[in-house]
Motif scaffolding. Structure first.
Motif, mmCIF file in Angstrom:
data_model
loop_
_atom_site.group_PDB
_atom_site.id
_atom_site.type_symbol
_atom_site.label_atom_id
_atom_site.label_comp_id
_atom_site.label_asym_id
_atom_site.label_seq_id
_atom_site.Cartn_x
_atom_site.Cartn_y
_atom_site.Cartn_z
ATOM 1 N N MET A 4 56.647 25.267 23.159
ATOM 2 C CA MET A 4 56.504 26.705 23.123
ATOM 3 C C MET A 4 55.915 27.227 24.439
ATOM 4 O O MET A 4 54.906 26.686 24.916
ATOM 5 C CB MET A 4 55.572 27.133 21.970
ATOM 6 C CG MET A 4 56.007 26.610 20.607
ATOM 7 S SD MET A 4 57.634 27.205 20.136
ATOM 8 C CE MET A 4 57.783 26.532 18.478
ATOM 9 N N PRO A 5 56.498 28.271 25.055
ATOM 10 C CA PRO A 5 55.902 28.851 26.254
ATOM 11 C C PRO A 5 54.487 29.336 25.948
ATOM 12 O O PRO A 5 54.259 30.010 24.945
ATOM 13 C CB PRO A 5 56.840 30.032 26.559
ATOM 14 C CG PRO A 5 58.121 29.705 25.878
ATOM 15 C CD PRO A 5 57.747 28.922 24.663
ATOM 16 N N ALA A 53 53.728 28.799 16.598
ATOM 17 C CA ALA A 53 53.279 29.098 17.957
ATOM 18 C C ALA A 53 52.184 28.148 18.422
ATOM 19 O O ALA A 53 52.110 27.799 19.602
ATOM 20 C CB ALA A 53 52.791 30.544 18.030
ATOM 21 N N GLN A 54 51.329 27.734 17.503
ATOM 22 C CA GLN A 54 50.201 26.875 17.865
ATOM 23 C C GLN A 54 50.546 25.394 17.750
ATOM 24 O O GLN A 54 49.681 24.545 17.962
ATOM 25 C CB GLN A 54 49.002 27.217 16.974
ATOM 26 C CG GLN A 54 48.472 28.628 17.210
ATOM 27 C CD GLN A 54 47.458 29.061 16.159
ATOM 28 O OE1 GLN A 54 47.288 28.422 15.126
ATOM 29 N NE2 GLN A 54 46.785 30.173 16.419
ATOM 30 N N GLY A 87 55.863 44.147 13.776
ATOM 31 C CA GLY A 87 57.151 44.225 14.466
ATOM 32 C C GLY A 87 57.129 43.463 15.776
ATOM 33 O O GLY A 87 58.069 42.721 16.090
ATOM 34 N N GLU A 88 56.057 43.625 16.538
ATOM 35 C CA GLU A 88 55.938 42.906 17.810
ATOM 36 C C GLU A 88 55.833 41.404 17.566
ATOM 37 O O GLU A 88 56.448 40.598 18.278
ATOM 38 C CB GLU A 88 54.714 43.396 18.579
ATOM 39 C CG GLU A 88 54.552 42.752 19.936
ATOM 40 C CD GLU A 88 53.290 43.193 20.672
ATOM 41 O OE1 GLU A 88 52.983 42.576 21.716
ATOM 42 O OE2 GLU A 88 52.609 44.133 20.196
ATOM 43 N N LEU A 89 55.049 41.020 16.558
ATOM 44 C CA LEU A 89 54.897 39.601 16.249
ATOM 45 C C LEU A 89 56.246 38.977 15.877
ATOM 46 O O LEU A 89 56.573 37.869 16.324
ATOM 47 C CB LEU A 89 53.898 39.433 15.103
ATOM 48 C CG LEU A 89 53.567 38.002 14.673
ATOM 49 C CD1 LEU A 89 52.118 37.896 14.220
ATOM 50 C CD2 LEU A 89 54.472 37.518 13.543
ATOM 51 N N LEU A 90 57.029 39.699 15.081
ATOM 52 C CA LEU A 90 58.329 39.178 14.665
ATOM 53 C C LEU A 90 59.267 39.016 15.853
ATOM 54 O O LEU A 90 59.927 37.980 16.002
ATOM 55 C CB LEU A 90 58.951 40.112 13.626
ATOM 56 C CG LEU A 90 60.330 39.699 13.096
ATOM 57 C CD1 LEU A 90 60.224 38.422 12.268
ATOM 58 C CD2 LEU A 90 60.935 40.826 12.261
ATOM 59 N N VAL A 91 59.319 40.033 16.713
ATOM 60 C CA VAL A 91 60.193 39.965 17.890
ATOM 61 C C VAL A 91 59.782 38.824 18.811
ATOM 62 O O VAL A 91 60.622 38.070 19.316
ATOM 63 C CB VAL A 91 60.181 41.315 18.639
ATOM 64 C CG1 VAL A 91 60.799 41.176 20.025
ATOM 65 C CG2 VAL A 91 60.943 42.368 17.835
ATOM 66 N N LEU A 96 60.763 33.380 20.841
ATOM 67 C CA LEU A 96 60.268 32.024 21.061
ATOM 68 C C LEU A 96 61.214 30.991 20.445
ATOM 69 O O LEU A 96 61.493 29.942 21.034
ATOM 70 C CB LEU A 96 58.871 31.928 20.450
ATOM 71 C CG LEU A 96 58.078 30.645 20.595
ATOM 72 C CD1 LEU A 96 56.597 30.966 20.706
ATOM 73 C CD2 LEU A 96 58.314 29.740 19.405
ATOM 74 N N LEU A 97 61.756 31.295 19.275
ATOM 75 C CA LEU A 97 62.636 30.356 18.582
ATOM 76 C C LEU A 97 64.055 30.390 19.118
ATOM 77 O O LEU A 97 64.786 29.399 19.035
ATOM 78 C CB LEU A 97 62.649 30.667 17.077
ATOM 79 C CG LEU A 97 61.329 30.510 16.331
ATOM 80 C CD1 LEU A 97 61.497 30.960 14.889
ATOM 81 C CD2 LEU A 97 60.847 29.071 16.392
#
Length: 398
Positions: A4-5, A53-54, A87-91, A96-97
């Motif tokens: 993950m970046p 993410a982690q 919304g930002e978290l989902l985008v 990332l995926l």
């Protein structure tokens, strides 16, 4: 497991940490209501995003699916006491995926080419779509797309007597046509021009192309970035002071591409001049569907109700504020889920027996129209701007 970046991972983790796990979002989430599964709730998706993410969980189909199922309706944001930017978290998580394996790339590529869509309509292929759809499996995205395409052509805006703009002239407005909307909502776009000019605005049209929302929500960051650059270039060339679109689903994407620019749907500008706009009576009962993006992004539901309320004799019955299941490409990726989410709204429309159904978002309106057709419910569907433009009083509006 994919690496993950770091910057994206840290941003997702920070957004996820805002969630206090109170669960107040659960009753507002349409997919949680559909499945009764914690993973299909905002709280569950936040936990999944944070774990991915982690690096606390591998990227598997089982973990990815609830994120792909999310409609991005943002009902959860509206009720969240911690003001989590879901919304930002989902985008960010979808970026990332990367694009989902089952993403209908060919269908979406077609949807983003308005010139080709227009050519297909002119070629008279519409009459074959319903027949072709019957040969495809229920889960097929192509079947869902052909069912949408088989609907009757959108209504044309009947030309009426000229409306003299009120004076003085107001801000110069640019109209963003979009992709599918530029073809299927051409009447609504002409209606927007008619009404905005009647209110005193000068309106110019930008070129028709995709704003990038489909790519952003699909995790295709490179395609989304190209669309953003195209939006910015078109805006700079337009020389306007505000940007409008008749499709609420484009507003969030356009605002992200043009920070600092006023980006609205036409209702926000029209309601400010409502006292200068007068309409002929229309003694009808209409059902009004307010798309999620209109309620939670554009936030123009009240403005639209105010404008419709100025049409004498018009009875407007708002449908329950729930997602219809269209949600951009969701109805193509998960047609059975989209149909299940749509079913309560179809039932509500049938019980009202309206003379027309109004909805501002082209995807929602086509999805609802398909559901009505499947139930043999003869309810015409149109954009609210078309109804308003058809009944505006000619002559001076001031």
């Amino acid at each position: 497991m994919p690496t993950m970046p770091e910057n994206k991972s840290e941003r997702i983790a920070a957004l996820a940490d805002q969630c206090v796990q109170c669960g107040l979002c659960l009753p507002a989430c349409p997919t949680y209501a559909l499945d009764g599964n914690e993973a299909e709730s905002p709280r569950g998706r936040i936990a999944i995003a944070a774990a991915l993410a982690q690096g606390r969980a591998p990227v598997t189909d089982e973990l990815r699916e609830p994120l792909d199922h999310c409609l991005a309706c943002l009902n959860c944001e509206r009720v969240c006491p911690a003001q989590v930017h879901f919304g930002e978290l989902l985008v960010e998580t979808r970026a990332l995926l990367g694009p989902a394996p089952r993403r209908p790339r060919a269908l979406l590529a077609l949807a983003k080419r308005p010139g080709l869509l227009r050519l297909m309509r002119l070629a008279g292929w519409r009459r074959w779509y319903a027949r072709l759809a019957r040969w495809l499996p229920q889960r097929s995205g192509w079947r869902a797309a052909l069912a949408l395409a088989a609907l009757p052509p959108p209504p044309r805006l009947r030309p009426g007597p000229a409306v003299t703009p009120c004076t003085p002239a107001l801000a110069r407005v640019a109209l963003f046509p979009g992709c599918v909307a530029s073809v299927e909502d051409a009447a609504a776009q002409q209606a927007a021009v008619t009404l905005l000019e009647a209110a005193g605005h000068t309106v110019m049209r930008l070129p028709a192309f995709c704003c990038g929302a489909l790519d952003t929500h699909g995790g295709d960051t490179q395609a989304a970035a190209r669309a953003t650059g195209r939006v910015q270039e078109a805006w700079r060339a337009g020389g306007a002071s505000a940007l409008v679109t008749v499709t609420p689903g484009c507003i969030g994407q356009l605002r992200g591409a043009l920070p600092g620019v006023r980006v609205e749907d036409p209702y926000a500008l029209l309601v400010a001049r409502a006292d200068h706009l007068h309409f002929r009576p229309l003694h009808q009962r209409v059902a009004l569907h307010l798309p999620c993006t209109q309620l939670n992004v554009a936030r123009s539901g009240e403005a639209l109700l105010t404008l419709l309320g100025r049409v004498p004799g018009l009875e407007v019955v708002a449908l329950p504020p729930r997602c219809c299941g269209a949600a951009g490409s969701h109805l193509l990726e998960f047609p059975e889920r989209a149909a299940a989410l749509r079913a309560p709204l179809i039932e509500a429309i049938a019980s009202l027996a309206p003379q027309a159904l109004l909805s501002s978002n082209i995807g929602c309106r086509l999805h609802l129209a398909t559901g009505l057709a499947e139930q043999d419910e003869a309810v015409p569907t149109l954009h609210p701007l078309v109804l308003l433009a058809q009944h505006i009083v000619p002559g001076h509006t001031s």
